[in-house]
Design an enzyme around this catalytic site. Structure first.
Site, PDB file in Angstrom:
ATOM      1  N   GLU A 120      30.958  46.343  31.718  1.00 51.26           N
ATOM      2  CA  GLU A 120      30.532  45.032  32.191  1.00 51.26           C
ATOM      3  C   GLU A 120      29.517  45.151  33.328  1.00 51.26           C
ATOM      4  OE1 GLU A 120      34.399  43.738  33.250  1.00 51.26           O
ATOM      5  OE2 GLU A 120      35.079  44.511  31.339  1.00 51.26           O
TER       6      GLU A 120
ATOM      7  N   ASP B 208      50.361  45.162  40.595  1.00 45.37           N
ATOM      8  CA  ASP B 208      48.906  45.326  40.581  1.00 45.37           C
ATOM      9  C   ASP B 208      48.231  44.190  41.344  1.00 45.37           C
ATOM     10  OD1 ASP B 208      46.484  46.570  39.955  1.00 45.37           O
ATOM     11  OD2 ASP B 208      46.215  45.419  38.134  1.00 45.37           O
TER      12      ASP B 208
ATOM     13  N   ARG C 155      25.248  59.108  32.824  1.00 44.66           N
ATOM     14  CA  ARG C 155      25.197  57.656  32.885  1.00 44.66           C
ATOM     15  C   ARG C 155      26.536  57.090  33.298  1.00 44.66           C
ATOM     16  NH1 ARG C 155      21.555  56.448  27.425  1.00 44.66           N
ATOM     17  NH2 ARG C 155      19.614  57.263  28.297  1.00 44.66           N
TER      18      ARG C 155
ATOM     19  N   GLU D  92      44.638  54.410  38.434  1.00 41.34           N
ATOM     20  CA  GLU D  92      45.768  53.535  38.698  1.00 41.34           C
ATOM     21  C   GLU D  92      47.044  54.060  38.040  1.00 41.34           C
ATOM     22  OE1 GLU D  92      44.950  49.409  38.255  1.00 41.34           O
ATOM     23  OE2 GLU D  92      43.049  49.551  39.308  1.00 41.34           O
TER      24      GLU D  92
ATOM     25  N   LYS E 175      44.978  37.807  44.621  1.00 43.90           N
ATOM     26  CA  LYS E 175      45.269  37.494  43.226  1.00 43.90           C
ATOM     27  C   LYS E 175      46.384  36.454  43.106  1.00 43.90           C
ATOM     28  CE  LYS E 175      43.968  41.925  41.089  1.00 43.90           C
ATOM     29  NZ  LYS E 175      44.478  43.047  40.246  1.00 43.90           N
TER      30      LYS E 175
END
Length: 673
Positions: free
Chosen positions: A53, A290, A98, A178, A317
């Site tokens: 993204e 999370d 990349r 994570e 969040k």
């Protein structure tokens, strides 16, 4: 205010200004003429769908725009015309590759551009785009270097969000795995000219450091995370660096890290010159959800008892906004303690309570109830009700063997774009998601290598999750050697498994190529946990819409003087529902907006309708909108070249199944000169 012909006004740092308020005094585009905006130029990267993204916030200095493609080719454009001046492909540099993972921009300072690509920090010449050989080794430094713990960094270390520059130092957080094994989230400062490390702050404290007692004695050797992946903010006046940190690894089970786990899930204030601790405020204790702090802090000034108070505003969040005194970390609004549910998983010990501010009120729903389930169609409601009855749900409900509904979800509430703040009104603008996720926690009872190492993020079915992409067909997209490198070294939020030996890495590659798994036990590893996740899928109804009653995305204006919400509106739409006459549902949204002194709030962000929106900042009334080539999951930049004001947005799309993109679009008024 710069409006005169021949005058340039820069967007010189990520977010526009060092205080991260996304505020501008440019006033050529007004509420009266914004409807006349037209496309001034577009730039096609031709890399859409090849990376992940594209979330970059372009930098504009002296009429030149610096940005990147979805695979992190770095380029410079004429900011008035979109004409390419140069482009650098990191894969052409010795030791370069990349980008793989979300990325949000770069830092331009003096004669150089500082940008992270993969696990390296590069210094590029501003005029040519080529690496500066005197920086690090051949123009880059390896972000995995310098971890003074057994096993070194323990996996992938990169950075999705640009750092900041202060008195010759480049200061940056990190993106780490994570899951375990993973690296700790050390915050580091490097010399801008040489790349030499100047200081680092251990977010997982070492023996003798403040906060060490909030972890088990040897956690600093094996625990990961607590990283400032969302970025850092510099208070140049006071010389203070503010960071917002994420959860410890592993996200969903913490039997190996009993305690509050400082400095995870914290707003941190550090001496920007030395990295020394000043204060902290922890928003979630012993995180099992999370609930990373999703955006870097915003530096604001509010009024208390008739006097200005310098403060830090931090979104979450969970929908809370914490407003903290900038010098002390004390909350400017009263705090409460929420009695949290307890975990039934063996070895787990949840925190008894979690803090929350009494004001401002949450900007997202927090307690999922049956009355909130979708009524869009009888079939959708029945499916949602059936699943709701099967799973546990509740605010701060920890992962359970029977599965649970995670709400507010992994993607918030608040998101990485962060808020915008208007110093003339003390209004904080926050875009928010209301998307529930599903969580399955499983005991590590099988001997499957894939299940023990990969399924927690990629899912038992290999279809991917909120944590990681699908692995279906990956062997057709990447070579065997590329797979071996990624698995061994890690990438983005994925840990590296080189420490498990070549045999294990080769077995993982073989599984992805042939589908043949092998028996394997990691029980002897110091990072072995009793439980794993089978993946965290987005919960959707049978027609792929959210299973809740709308709104599914919202936009808020919150008065930080009083703590009251001035206005809130649904934010985003689903074109399929609009065609059925169902509007104003809100949708998932990523990125942030810009607030102008003369009355505008400008934001793209919505994933499903690909719109750029302009609102009246005082009322939330939509003034103008247009459709982009793909969703603008980024923060716009606003600038002036030769007396003409421009708004530019990266159209990267790609969230939650949305069409990916690779286009930059700039807007301006016609005949502005």
């Amino acid at each position: 205010v710069a409006t005169a012909q021949g005058r340039n006004v820069d967007w010189a740092v990520y977010g526009g200004t060092s205080d991260n308020t996304h505020y501008t005094t440019l006033n050529q585009i007004t509420p009266a003429n914004v409807s006349k905006l037209q496309v001034a130029w577009t730039y096609e990267t031709h890399d859409e769908g090849r990376g992940t993204e594209m979330q970059a916030n372009p930098i504009i200095i002296d009429g030149i725009m610096y940005a990147e493609s979805p695979v992190q080719k770095i380029f410079a454009l004429n900011a008035a015309t979109g004409k390419e001046l140069w482009k650098w492909d990191p894969s052409t540099a010795p030791g370069g590759s990349r980008g793989r993972g979300r990325h949000r921009g770069m830092v331009v300072t003096g004669d150089r551009i500082l940008v992270t690509v993969g696990g390296k920090l590069w210094a590029l010449d501003r005029k040519s785009g080529q690496p500066i050989a005197s920086f690090g080794t051949g123009g880059s430094i390896d972000l995995r270097d310098g971890f003074d713990r057994p096993g070194g960094a323990g996996g992938s270390v990169s950075a999705s969000t640009p750092g900041v520059v202060y008195q010759g130092l480049f200061i940056i957080g990190s993106t780490v795995a994570e899951a375990l094994p993973g690296a700790p989230g050390d915050i580091r400062a490097f010399d801008v000219m040489t790349g030499k490390e100047a200081w680092r702050f251990h977010t997982i404290p070492h023996p003798g450091e403040f906060g060490y007692e909030t972890w088990p004695p040897d956690a600093w050797k094996t625990s990961g995370g607590a990283n400032a992946w969302a970025g850092v903010t510099i208070d140049e006046k006071h010389g203070i660096l503010f960071a917002a940190t994420g959860s410890p690894s592993f996200d969903w089970y913490g039997g190996d890290r009993i305690g509050d786990n400082l400095f995870a899930n914290s707003v941190l204030a550090l001496n920007a010159k030395t990295g020394k601790y000043i204060w902290h405020f922890q928003t979630v204790r012993h995180d099992l959800w999370d609930y990373d702090l999703p955006a870097r802090p915003a530096l604001v000034t509010v009024t208390r008892r008739g006097k200005p108070v310098e403060a830090v505003a931090q979104i979450t969040k969970t929908g809370y906004v914490y407003v903290l005194d900038r010098l002390t970390g004390k909350s400017l609004f009263p705090l409460g303690e929420y009695k949290a549910p307890t975990s039934k998983l063996d070895g787990e010990r949840t925190a008894a309570t979690q803090p929350y501010p009494l004001l401002p009120l949450p900007f997202t729903r927090q307690h999922l109830t049956e009355s909130m389930l979708t009524t869009r169609t009888p079939e959708a409601h029945a499916a949602a009700l059936d699943l709701f009855k099967k799973y546990k749900s509740g605010f701060y409900e920890p992962a359970a063997l029977e599965g649970n509904i995670h709400f507010p979800g992994t993607d918030g509430g608040g998101e990485w774009g962060g808020p915008a703040f208007d110093p003339t009104t003390a209004l904080l603008y926050v875009n928010s998601n209301e998307q529930p996720w599903l969580q399955h926690i499983l005991p590590r009872s099988d001997k499957s290598l894939y299940a023990n190492t990969c399924a927690a993020c990629h899912g038992d079915d290999m279809k991917g999750s909120a944590m990681a992409p699908t692995l279906l067909g990956v062997a057709k997209k990447l070579t065997t050697e590329q797979l071996r490198t990624i698995i061994g070294q890690g990438t983005g939020r994925m840990p590296g498994y080189a420490s498990l030996g070549n045999g294990t890495v080769n077995a993982m590659v073989n599984f992805l190529v042939t589908g043949k798994d092998v028996a394997d036990s990691l029980a002897s590893s110091p990072t072995f946990l009793k439980y794993r996740s089978s993946g965290i899928p987005l919960w959707q109804d049978p027609d792929s819409f959210p299973p809740l009653t709308p709104p599914w995305g919202t936009l808020h204006a919150i008065d930080l003087n009083s703590g009251k919400t001035k206005w809130v509106i649904p934010f985003g739409e689903y074109p399929k529902l609009v065609a059925q006459g169902i509007r104003n549902t809100g949708s998932d949204n990523y990125g942030s907006g810009i607030v102008t002194k003369n009355g505008l709030f400008i934001i793209a962000a919505t994933s499903q309708d690909n719109k750029l929106h302009v609102y009246n900042k005082l009322t939330g009334k939509l003034i103008w909108e247009t459709t982009l080539p793909a969703a603008g999951s980024a923060t716009p930049s606003i600038y002036m070249v030769d007396g003409r004001e421009y708004i530019v947005i990266a159209c990267g799309g790609g969230k939650n199944g949305a069409k990916p993109g690779g286009t930059y679009v700039a807007f301006a008024l016609p005949d502005a000169k």
